[in-house]
Design an enzyme around this catalytic site. Structure first.
Site, mmCIF file in Angstrom:
data_model
loop_
_atom_site.group_PDB
_atom_site.id
_atom_site.type_symbol
_atom_site.label_atom_id
_atom_site.label_comp_id
_atom_site.label_asym_id
_atom_site.label_seq_id
_atom_site.Cartn_x
_atom_site.Cartn_y
_atom_site.Cartn_z
ATOM 1 N N GLU A 235 11.740 4.054 6.888
ATOM 2 C CA GLU A 235 10.460 3.489 7.304
ATOM 3 C C GLU A 235 10.600 2.486 8.453
ATOM 4 O OE1 GLU A 235 7.117 2.933 4.325
ATOM 5 O OE2 GLU A 235 7.565 0.871 4.851
ATOM 6 N N HIS A 262 -3.349 2.570 -8.610
ATOM 7 C CA HIS A 262 -2.924 2.546 -7.207
ATOM 8 C C HIS A 262 -3.752 3.508 -6.345
ATOM 9 C CE1 HIS A 262 -0.441 2.288 -3.689
ATOM 10 N NE2 HIS A 262 -0.086 3.549 -3.768
HETATM 11 N N1 GLY Z 1 4.253 6.049 -0.500
HETATM 12 C C1 GLY Z 1 4.588 5.967 0.869
HETATM 13 C C2 GLY Z 1 6.001 6.333 1.166
HETATM 14 O O1 GLY Z 1 6.702 6.877 0.337
HETATM 15 O O2 GLY Z 1 6.466 6.097 2.250
#
Ligand code: GLY
Length: 363
Positions: A235, A262
């Protein structure tokens, strides 16, 4: 049955989308698994634990288990410690595999425990909610909540395999089932205009829990997620689009003491962030399609009981904050998102227009 690969080079793994549990035992046996510890919570344990144990024992695998009182509100250090100490109590070694049987909370805590015990045990994710099947079981995010906010403590720990038994969706409580569509609609909104259009036209079989319709939508969502995760596992960029709606959603969840589901909070967050994006001139025509689709799946678009101040406090600790800027994934059009940098000092703009308990300068 559909199976697909998350292509992460030496950590590549397969996501099996299956009618039930049958076949999981031989699959794990074929991967050399001889001993597992299943981690689950009481409701899922009552429904599915014995089926899973029979399936695995039938393949000659030694099965032990831990049932923990896991909910979003108890996804804390205490339950994580209980999970870790329980695994050590059972005498796990580095060849033992942890099996997370349950929804996103079970996957998060069992995954973080597996990442930590003996510096890393392998984990198999067996998601039993729609939300976990389409999102949280794939991609390796694991963790727990802090008193400061949601998922602020954790690790990336990719599973060795994901097995989604679609039969488990038939026993889900209605609100829990529908909350999963918060994440389905999110992935369609940021990455797949055709899926979004299909959801608009073909909601009925999904609302009736048709297994064929579910298999198709889970597969489509996982393909999209796997592509994004494969190109940005940790990320640092593109994967952030999967957090669309999540800055506001995590704020709402934390402000409610994690009483919100959520997926429902994500629905509200998507609307708030899309409205903000439209006001900023980053997007057009998104809200007018998003709101009716969320309503079709009986998802909320507002959080009338929530205190705006509390939402903002939690939003300030969002993991996408860096150098006084928040990176907001914005649906610039249905099916495509961009990352926009926005000053944290102006965070309140994101929840302007959200119907929640108004700002009160005296508190
Ligand atoms: N739930 C978002 C991800 O796994 O990046």
């Amino acid at each position: 049955m559909p199976s697909l690969t998350v292509p992460l080079r030496e950590r590549a793994y397969t996501v099996h989308i299956e009618p039930g549990f049958s076949g999981l035992g031989p699959t794990l046996q074929g991967e050399g698994v001889r001993r597992v510890v299943v981690v689950t919570e009481p409701v899922v344990a009552n429904l599915w634990l014995s089926t899973l144990i029979s399936e695995l024992e039938g393949a000659g695998i030694l099965v032990q288990h831990q049932v923990l009182a896991l909910t979003e509100a108890t996804k804390t250090f205490d339950l994580w410690r209980e999970c870790v100490e329980g695994l050590l109590e059972l005498g796990v070694d580095r060849r033992t595999v942890v099996v997370a049987l349950g929804g996103g909370v079970v996957g998060d805590v069992a995954g973080f425990a597996a990442a930590s015990v003996l510096r890393g045990l392998r984990i198999v994710q067996v998601p039993t909610t729609l939300l976990a099947m389409v999102d949280s079981s794939v991609g390796g995010k694991t963790g727990i909540n802090s008193t400061k906010g949601k998922n602020l403590i954790g690790a990336f720990h990719q599973p060795m395999l994901v097995w989604a038994p679609v039969c488990a969706l038939q026993t889900l409580e209605e609100a829990e089932y529908l909350a999963g569509f918060g994440e389905v609609i999110k992935i369609a909104l940021v990455a797949d205009a055709a899926l979004f259009a299909e959801l608009e036209v073909h909601a009925a079989p999904l609302l009736e829990r048709s297994p064929d319709a579910l298999m198709a939508v889970i597969q489509r969502s996982v393909v999209l997620k796997a592509e994004i995760v494969a190109s940005d596992e940790k990320e640092s960029g593109l994967r952030m689009v999967l957090n669309a709606g999540h800055t506001v959603a995590h704020g709402i969840e934390a402000a409610s003491g994690f009483q919100w589901r959520h997926g429902a909070a994500v629905a509200v967050g998507l609307v708030a962030e899309a409205r903000w994006a439209e006001r900023q001139g980053h997007a057009a025509g998104v809200v007018e399609r998003l709101v009716p689709l969320l309503r079709r799946f009986q998802l909320p678009i507002d959080a009338p009981e929530t205190r705006a101040e509390s939402v903002l406090v939690a939003m300030r600790l969002d993991k996408k904050n860096a150098d006084a800027m928040l990176i907001v994934p914005v649906p610039v059009e249905v099916g495509r998102a961009e990352l926009i940098r926005h000053p944290i000092s102006q965070l309140a703009e994101l929840i302007e227009g959200l119907s929640c308990v108004a700002f009160n300068p005296s508190c």
